[in-house]
Design a protein around this motif. Structure first.
Motif, PDB file in Angstrom:
ATOM      1  N   GLU A  55       1.059  -1.371  -0.114  1.00 24.64           N
ATOM      2  CA  GLU A  55       0.012  -0.254   0.283  1.00 24.64           C
ATOM      3  C   GLU A  55       0.929   1.414  -0.135  1.00 24.64           C
ATOM      4  OE1 GLU A  55      -3.218   0.071   3.036  1.00 24.64           O
ATOM      5  OE2 GLU A  55      -2.469  -1.967   3.190  1.00 24.64           O
ATOM      6  N   ILE A  56       1.992   1.191   0.810  1.00 25.80           N
ATOM      7  CA  ILE A  56       2.760   2.384   0.771  1.00 25.80           C
ATOM      8  C   ILE A  56       3.613   2.566  -0.464  1.00 25.80           C
ATOM      9  CG2 ILE A  56       5.092   3.340   1.753  1.00 25.80           C
ATOM     10  CD1 ILE A  56       4.187   1.596   4.534  1.00 25.80           C
ATOM     11  N   PHE A  57       3.870   1.373  -1.132  1.00 27.41           N
ATOM     12  CA  PHE A  57       4.635   1.662  -2.549  1.00 27.41           C
ATOM     13  C   PHE A  57       3.573   2.423  -3.476  1.00 27.41           C
ATOM     14  CE2 PHE A  57       8.187  -0.678  -1.382  1.00 27.41           C
ATOM     15  CZ  PHE A  57       9.146  -0.287  -2.250  1.00 27.41           C
ATOM     16  N   ARG A  58       1.990   1.948  -3.313  1.00 24.47           N
ATOM     17  CA  ARG A  58       1.166   2.324  -4.380  1.00 24.47           C
ATOM     18  C   ARG A  58       1.109   3.766  -4.086  1.00 24.47           C
ATOM     19  NH1 ARG A  58      -0.636  -2.783  -3.564  1.00 24.47           N
ATOM     20  NH2 ARG A  58      -2.144  -2.365  -1.790  1.00 24.47           N
ATOM     21  N   ASP A  59       0.855   4.166  -2.822  1.00 26.53           N
ATOM     22  CA  ASP A  59       0.563   5.714  -2.494  1.00 26.53           C
ATOM     23  C   ASP A  59       1.127   5.708  -1.126  1.00 26.53           C
ATOM     24  OD1 ASP A  59      -0.364   8.285  -2.635  1.00 26.53           O
ATOM     25  OD2 ASP A  59      -2.230   7.498  -1.826  1.00 26.53           O
ATOM     26  N   PRO A  60       1.827   6.568  -0.863  1.00 28.10           N
ATOM     27  CA  PRO A  60       2.505   7.641  -1.684  1.00 28.10           C
ATOM     28  C   PRO A  60       3.738   7.303  -2.516  1.00 28.10           C
ATOM     29  CG  PRO A  60       3.117   7.979   0.602  1.00 28.10           C
ATOM     30  CD  PRO A  60       2.436   6.794   0.621  1.00 28.10           C
ATOM     31  N   GLY A  61       4.148   6.053  -2.732  1.00 26.15           N
ATOM     32  CA  GLY A  61       5.177   5.514  -3.371  1.00 26.15           C
ATOM     33  C   GLY A  61       6.334   5.108  -2.791  1.00 26.15           C
ATOM     34  N   GLU A  62       7.398   4.704  -3.834  1.00 24.60           N
ATOM     35  CA  GLU A  62       8.800   4.154  -3.549  1.00 24.60           C
ATOM     36  C   GLU A  62       9.481   5.169  -2.459  1.00 24.60           C
ATOM     37  OE1 GLU A  62      12.415   1.393  -4.971  1.00 24.60           O
ATOM     38  OE2 GLU A  62      10.924   1.973  -6.415  1.00 24.60           O
ATOM     39  N   GLU A  63       9.462   6.370  -3.194  1.00 28.58           N
ATOM     40  CA  GLU A  63      10.333   7.112  -2.492  1.00 28.58           C
ATOM     41  C   GLU A  63      10.102   7.584  -1.034  1.00 28.58           C
ATOM     42  OE1 GLU A  63      11.568  11.834  -3.081  1.00 28.58           O
ATOM     43  OE2 GLU A  63      11.023  10.828  -4.878  1.00 28.58           O
ATOM     44  N   TYR A  64       8.812   7.521  -0.953  1.00 28.50           N
ATOM     45  CA  TYR A  64       8.370   7.755   0.595  1.00 28.50           C
ATOM     46  C   TYR A  64       8.862   6.456   1.452  1.00 28.50           C
ATOM     47  CZ  TYR A  64       5.238   8.398   4.543  1.00 28.50           C
ATOM     48  OH  TYR A  64       4.773   8.253   5.969  1.00 28.50           O
ATOM     49  N   PHE A  65       8.455   5.231   0.739  1.00 24.43           N
ATOM     50  CA  PHE A  65       8.982   4.134   1.509  1.00 24.43           C
ATOM     51  C   PHE A  65      10.319   4.070   1.974  1.00 24.43           C
ATOM     52  CE2 PHE A  65      10.787  -0.195   1.223  1.00 24.43           C
ATOM     53  CZ  PHE A  65      10.159  -0.665   2.535  1.00 24.43           C
ATOM     54  N   ARG A  66      11.322   4.531   0.888  1.00 28.49           N
ATOM     55  CA  ARG A  66      12.709   4.283   1.101  1.00 28.49           C
ATOM     56  C   ARG A  66      13.014   5.366   2.189  1.00 28.49           C
ATOM     57  NH1 ARG A  66      13.550  -0.534  -0.385  1.00 28.49           N
ATOM     58  NH2 ARG A  66      13.035  -0.638  -2.641  1.00 28.49           N
ATOM     59  N   LYS A  67      12.294   6.474   2.074  1.00 30.69           N
ATOM     60  CA  LYS A  67      12.632   7.452   3.507  1.00 30.69           C
ATOM     61  C   LYS A  67      12.187   6.848   4.588  1.00 30.69           C
ATOM     62  CE  LYS A  67      11.030  12.252   4.846  1.00 30.69           C
ATOM     63  NZ  LYS A  67       9.989  11.930   5.837  1.00 30.69           N
ATOM     64  N   LEU A  68      11.056   6.447   4.787  1.00 30.17           N
ATOM     65  CA  LEU A  68      10.599   5.461   5.974  1.00 30.17           C
ATOM     66  C   LEU A  68      11.594   4.436   6.387  1.00 30.17           C
ATOM     67  CD1 LEU A  68       6.944   4.983   5.433  1.00 30.17           C
ATOM     68  CD2 LEU A  68       7.875   6.430   7.040  1.00 30.17           C
ATOM     69  N   GLU A  69      12.172   3.719   5.197  1.00 31.04           N
ATOM     70  CA  GLU A  69      13.086   2.712   5.686  1.00 31.04           C
ATOM     71  C   GLU A  69      14.260   3.287   6.300  1.00 31.04           C
ATOM     72  OE1 GLU A  69      13.982  -1.162   2.904  1.00 31.04           O
ATOM     73  OE2 GLU A  69      14.372   0.932   1.920  1.00 31.04           O
TER      74      GLU A  69
END
Length: 92
Positions: A55-69
């Motif tokens: 869900e995170i990858f879909r919205d708001p996207g991979e860039e946001y996921f990598r930031k969270l990571e």
């Protein structure tokens, strides 16, 4: 395979690889063999965000996921993680 139980200077192991490569499976087994605690960074992200990784990858996207990571990993390494080091750390 014999496990060497002598003291070691290694106290963290990070498993890095593509999605679905088996990091969680290998990490859990390795932690069990070494008597270490296993922490999965994706679990910490799910808990923090209250939703699944897909869900995170879909919205708001991979860039946001990598930031969270990055933020979750930093918190683990700095000892700010409330449940202790997703990554793979030695249990005292």
């Amino acid at each position: 395979m014999a496990i060497d139980h002598r003291p070691s200077t290694i106290d963290l192991i990070f498993l890095v690889g593509f999605m679905g490569a088996g990091k969680t499976t290998v990490g859990r087994r390795l932690a069990e063999r070494l008597g270490w605690r296993f922490v999965d960074l994706d679990d910490r992200i799910r808990e923090r965000e209250g939703r699944e990784i897909g869900e995170i990858f879909r919205d708001p996207g991979e860039e946001y996921f990598r930031k969270l990571e990055s933020e979750c990993l930093r918190a683990l390494l700095e000892g700010k993680e409330t449940q202790g080091p997703s990554t793979r750390t030695r249990q005292p």
